[in-house]
Design a protein around this motif. Sequence first.
Motif, PDB file in Angstrom:
ATOM      1  N   ILE A  73     -12.129  32.712  64.355  1.00  0.00           N
ATOM      2  CA  ILE A  73     -11.450  33.692  63.508  1.00  0.00           C
ATOM      3  C   ILE A  73     -12.361  33.939  62.311  1.00  0.00           C
ATOM      4  CG2 ILE A  73      -9.315  34.225  62.272  1.00  0.00           C
ATOM      5  CD1 ILE A  73      -7.993  31.973  63.942  1.00  0.00           C
ATOM      6  N   PRO A  74     -12.967  35.095  62.243  1.00  0.00           N
ATOM      7  CA  PRO A  74     -14.057  35.289  61.286  1.00  0.00           C
ATOM      8  C   PRO A  74     -13.681  35.080  59.833  1.00  0.00           C
ATOM      9  CG  PRO A  74     -13.421  37.362  62.289  1.00  0.00           C
ATOM     10  CD  PRO A  74     -12.703  36.301  63.032  1.00  0.00           C
ATOM     11  N   PHE A  75     -12.394  35.395  59.469  1.00  0.00           N
ATOM     12  CA  PHE A  75     -12.070  35.305  58.049  1.00  0.00           C
ATOM     13  C   PHE A  75     -11.449  33.960  57.656  1.00  0.00           C
ATOM     14  CE2 PHE A  75      -8.592  37.506  60.174  1.00  0.00           C
ATOM     15  CZ  PHE A  75      -7.515  36.698  59.851  1.00  0.00           C
ATOM     16  N   VAL A  76     -11.346  33.034  58.599  1.00  0.00           N
ATOM     17  CA  VAL A  76     -10.800  31.726  58.248  1.00  0.00           C
ATOM     18  C   VAL A  76     -11.941  30.778  57.912  1.00  0.00           C
ATOM     19  CG1 VAL A  76      -9.595  29.703  59.139  1.00  0.00           C
ATOM     20  CG2 VAL A  76      -8.729  31.978  59.634  1.00  0.00           C
ATOM     21  N   PRO A  77     -11.973  30.268  56.667  1.00  0.00           N
ATOM     22  CA  PRO A  77     -12.981  29.255  56.390  1.00  0.00           C
ATOM     23  C   PRO A  77     -12.711  28.052  57.298  1.00  0.00           C
ATOM     24  CG  PRO A  77     -11.936  29.998  54.380  1.00  0.00           C
ATOM     25  CD  PRO A  77     -11.133  30.527  55.522  1.00  0.00           C
ATOM     26  N   PRO A  78     -13.692  27.323  57.791  1.00  0.00           N
ATOM     27  CA  PRO A  78     -15.097  27.468  57.431  1.00  0.00           C
ATOM     28  C   PRO A  78     -15.873  28.443  58.311  1.00  0.00           C
ATOM     29  CG  PRO A  78     -14.843  25.521  58.750  1.00  0.00           C
ATOM     30  CD  PRO A  78     -13.480  26.136  58.637  1.00  0.00           C
ATOM     31  N   GLU A  79     -15.162  29.190  59.204  1.00  0.00           N
ATOM     32  CA  GLU A  79     -15.898  30.107  60.070  1.00  0.00           C
ATOM     33  C   GLU A  79     -16.614  31.161  59.218  1.00  0.00           C
ATOM     34  OE1 GLU A  79     -16.313  29.582  63.242  1.00  0.00           O
ATOM     35  OE2 GLU A  79     -17.635  31.332  63.372  1.00  0.00           O
ATOM     36  N   SER A  80     -15.924  31.619  58.147  1.00  0.00           N
ATOM     37  CA  SER A  80     -16.555  32.605  57.260  1.00  0.00           C
ATOM     38  C   SER A  80     -17.759  31.993  56.559  1.00  0.00           C
ATOM     39  CB  SER A  80     -15.543  33.112  56.234  1.00  0.00           C
ATOM     40  OG  SER A  80     -15.030  32.035  55.487  1.00  0.00           O
ATOM     41  N   MET A  81     -17.650  30.683  56.270  1.00  0.00           N
ATOM     42  CA  MET A  81     -18.778  29.965  55.661  1.00  0.00           C
ATOM     43  C   MET A  81     -19.985  29.995  56.602  1.00  0.00           C
ATOM     44  SD  MET A  81     -17.805  28.644  52.843  1.00  0.00           S
ATOM     45  CE  MET A  81     -17.007  30.199  52.708  1.00  0.00           C
ATOM     46  N   ARG A  82     -19.636  29.751  57.876  1.00  0.00           N
ATOM     47  CA  ARG A  82     -20.713  29.669  58.876  1.00  0.00           C
ATOM     48  C   ARG A  82     -21.468  31.000  58.935  1.00  0.00           C
ATOM     49  NH1 ARG A  82     -17.728  27.657  62.844  1.00  0.00           N
ATOM     50  NH2 ARG A  82     -18.123  25.536  62.181  1.00  0.00           N
ATOM     51  N   PHE A 115       1.908  19.843  48.196  1.00  0.00           N
ATOM     52  CA  PHE A 115       0.804  19.118  48.843  1.00  0.00           C
ATOM     53  C   PHE A 115       0.758  19.422  50.343  1.00  0.00           C
ATOM     54  CE2 PHE A 115      -1.072  15.275  50.771  1.00  0.00           C
ATOM     55  CZ  PHE A 115      -2.286  15.278  50.112  1.00  0.00           C
ATOM     56  N   ILE A 116       1.901  19.227  50.991  1.00  0.00           N
ATOM     57  CA  ILE A 116       1.942  19.442  52.448  1.00  0.00           C
ATOM     58  C   ILE A 116       1.737  20.930  52.764  1.00  0.00           C
ATOM     59  CG2 ILE A 116       3.409  19.279  54.515  1.00  0.00           C
ATOM     60  CD1 ILE A 116       4.719  16.815  53.048  1.00  0.00           C
ATOM     61  N   GLY A 117       2.383  21.780  51.984  1.00  0.00           N
ATOM     62  CA  GLY A 117       2.286  23.225  52.208  1.00  0.00           C
ATOM     63  C   GLY A 117       0.858  23.729  52.074  1.00  0.00           C
ATOM     64  N   SER A 118       0.176  23.295  51.007  1.00  0.00           N
ATOM     65  CA  SER A 118      -1.193  23.764  50.779  1.00  0.00           C
ATOM     66  C   SER A 118      -2.120  23.312  51.895  1.00  0.00           C
ATOM     67  CB  SER A 118      -1.729  23.225  49.451  1.00  0.00           C
ATOM     68  OG  SER A 118      -0.977  23.711  48.396  1.00  0.00           O
ATOM     69  N   ILE A 119      -1.999  22.043  52.258  1.00  0.00           N
ATOM     70  CA  ILE A 119      -2.862  21.531  53.333  1.00  0.00           C
ATOM     71  C   ILE A 119      -2.597  22.301  54.621  1.00  0.00           C
ATOM     72  CG2 ILE A 119      -3.206  19.535  54.860  1.00  0.00           C
ATOM     73  CD1 ILE A 119      -3.571  17.841  52.516  1.00  0.00           C
ATOM     74  N   SER A 120      -1.305  22.549  54.889  1.00  0.00           N
ATOM     75  CA  SER A 120      -0.963  23.272  56.128  1.00  0.00           C
ATOM     76  C   SER A 120      -1.545  24.682  56.105  1.00  0.00           C
ATOM     77  CB  SER A 120       0.557  23.365  56.274  1.00  0.00           C
ATOM     78  OG  SER A 120       1.108  22.086  56.250  1.00  0.00           O
ATOM     79  N   ILE A 121      -1.346  25.380  54.986  1.00  0.00           N
ATOM     80  CA  ILE A 121      -1.817  26.773  54.915  1.00  0.00           C
ATOM     81  C   ILE A 121      -3.340  26.827  55.006  1.00  0.00           C
ATOM     82  CG2 ILE A 121      -1.971  28.829  53.447  1.00  0.00           C
ATOM     83  CD1 ILE A 121       0.781  27.978  52.295  1.00  0.00           C
ATOM     84  N   LEU A 122      -3.989  25.875  54.347  1.00  0.00           N
ATOM     85  CA  LEU A 122      -5.451  25.922  54.301  1.00  0.00           C
ATOM     86  C   LEU A 122      -6.105  25.377  55.570  1.00  0.00           C
ATOM     87  CD1 LEU A 122      -5.938  24.785  50.604  1.00  0.00           C
ATOM     88  CD2 LEU A 122      -6.645  26.981  51.532  1.00  0.00           C
ATOM     89  N   TYR A 123      -5.485  24.359  56.152  1.00  0.00           N
ATOM     90  CA  TYR A 123      -6.187  23.726  57.264  1.00  0.00           C
ATOM     91  C   TYR A 123      -5.652  24.144  58.638  1.00  0.00           C
ATOM     92  CZ  TYR A 123      -8.660  20.361  60.067  1.00  0.00           C
ATOM     93  OH  TYR A 123      -9.487  19.807  61.011  1.00  0.00           O
ATOM     94  N   LEU A 124      -4.362  24.516  58.696  1.00  0.00           N
ATOM     95  CA  LEU A 124      -3.777  24.822  60.007  1.00  0.00           C
ATOM     96  C   LEU A 124      -4.537  25.917  60.773  1.00  0.00           C
ATOM     97  CD1 LEU A 124      -1.452  23.159  61.070  1.00  0.00           C
ATOM     98  CD2 LEU A 124       0.065  25.097  60.650  1.00  0.00           C
TER      99      LEU A 124
END
Lengths: 264, 313
Positions: free
Chosen positions: A205-214, A184-193
Amino acid sequence: MTAFKSLLGWEFRNLIRFPLLELLVAIAVYLSMLSTAGGGSPGLTAQSSWGIYPQAITRHIKWTFLSDVEYLYIPVILAVTVFASIGIAREMEAGFVKVALSHPIRRRNLFFVKFGSCFLTSLAIFAVALFSAMFLKHWTATLYILSFPSTILTVFGLLVYQTFYAASVATATAVFSRNTAVSFIGSISILYLPVYMAQVARLKIPFVPPESMRLFTFYIRSATVFWGQYDLLTLLGATVVPVLIAASLLLTSFFYFTRRYDVP
Amino acid sequence: MFGLDLIIETHDLVKNYGRVKALRGLNMKVKKSVFGLIGPNAAGKSTTLKILLGLVRASSGEARVFGLDVWHDSFEIRKRVGVLHEKPSFPGWVKGLDYVEYLAKLKGVRKPREAAFEELKSFGLEDACDRKIGGYSAGMVQRLGLAQAFVGEPELVFLDEPTANLDPFGRAEFLDTVKERSEGLEVSVVISTHILSELERVCDAVTIIFGGVALEAGRLSDLVEKYSESVYVVESTDDRRLFGKLRKLDSVGRVWVEGKALKLKVKDRVKLEKHVVDVAHDLGVGIKRFEPILCSLEEIYKKVLEGKIVDSI
């Protein structure tokens, strides 16, 4: 085939047994819609001339909804992380995977069922939540928008893209960690950090969502409204890299689970 | 060639978990039987069972169940076996009957709900089958584990510490069930346990493993004969007169009195019976009891492991 169906049914049943979670996620999505589609957006200013220019309003709302998809990233992270943690890491930790694998189930099937149920459950909840939020916000306009399937498909496509990225990372983290809390903590950290760091450092950072979403949504809007204004290569760079990262992680965890994982 | 009766065979099986060597070349053959896998903690029993089920991949060596490779053909093997793992853990949010039915479906059992109910009933859980597993006692969870292991009429059942958490009645019922099911060897059972007195009641053959290798193996009756000291107990109508004569027999090494009986250390087992009967007849003494003292599985286990555990510490 019967065994596979039973397994799939069991996984879905396992994941959707917390209606409270779904409710919270739906509320989170709705709140994100309210906060982003609200003040200062073209949607509000357009409301004053609601009945006069329906097509203009719809165009504004289309823009708004497409922009809003990127803000769904955080609730997506929350959902897939919870699902991967309880559906994969906890089951590995508690020994339920050992029981399942002691029966005639192929490891690859169990892996795909677990990833698939995590991905599809998150996607289904968000699709329902998103369209519900759209109706709650502007139900008449939403009905009007539904007459343009391309918009709906675009929003849904973005949701699939976001969910796939998050679900792959969360699944890989759950498989490798084999521990609910760490997963739980690991996934949130990897995805949100990376998102948080980029915000703090005011970096794009172009390839980090949500920037890529934008970038993706800008491209789609520009394709709809201002065709050719944005570079296709920029879009591909922004969207393909996360998908490659996600697919690599998913494949690595797949090979680990099917070939190397010693059931404790 | 895999014999008709041979169901499990391992050859130089090695398993390393990092630096820890769980198995160091295990050789084992199991025929259709109720088979006991015994050994102290960390001997490699659970690792062996997991390798046989394809849950863990061996570092080297070979293992076959029903003549099939345990890693590459584990799917085929698992179609034909049932398992109860040590300290079983089942999801608490589901009802007992629903869970066993789900596992029966995975095994491809026809009429899985009926089969699940029958198994739960045979392990005394018919009244609790509609209750959530989270509300079960430790003993009930163990019974549930046994029920799911036997559902679907498997050819081979692996039971790791099957009587843990069961009360004395539950243990007795379990042993009766194993005996009943294994009659005619419709199902073979591999039991890993520390409770040797129970194993002795149902087992046909055992392998004693320690430090990841098999130290002793064979039919229980053969091992009992092998490890029993050649001591007989004699009770007669006149022990005092018999004592003096028995001491002089060339088939008897030593005679002593223990409690109300005579004990004989035997030199020649073949001649002994005739000698004792002749002596008693000559003296006009009636023999009330004359039988060898056989050692228990626990005593065999202690003898096999004598010194090993201390050495390993």
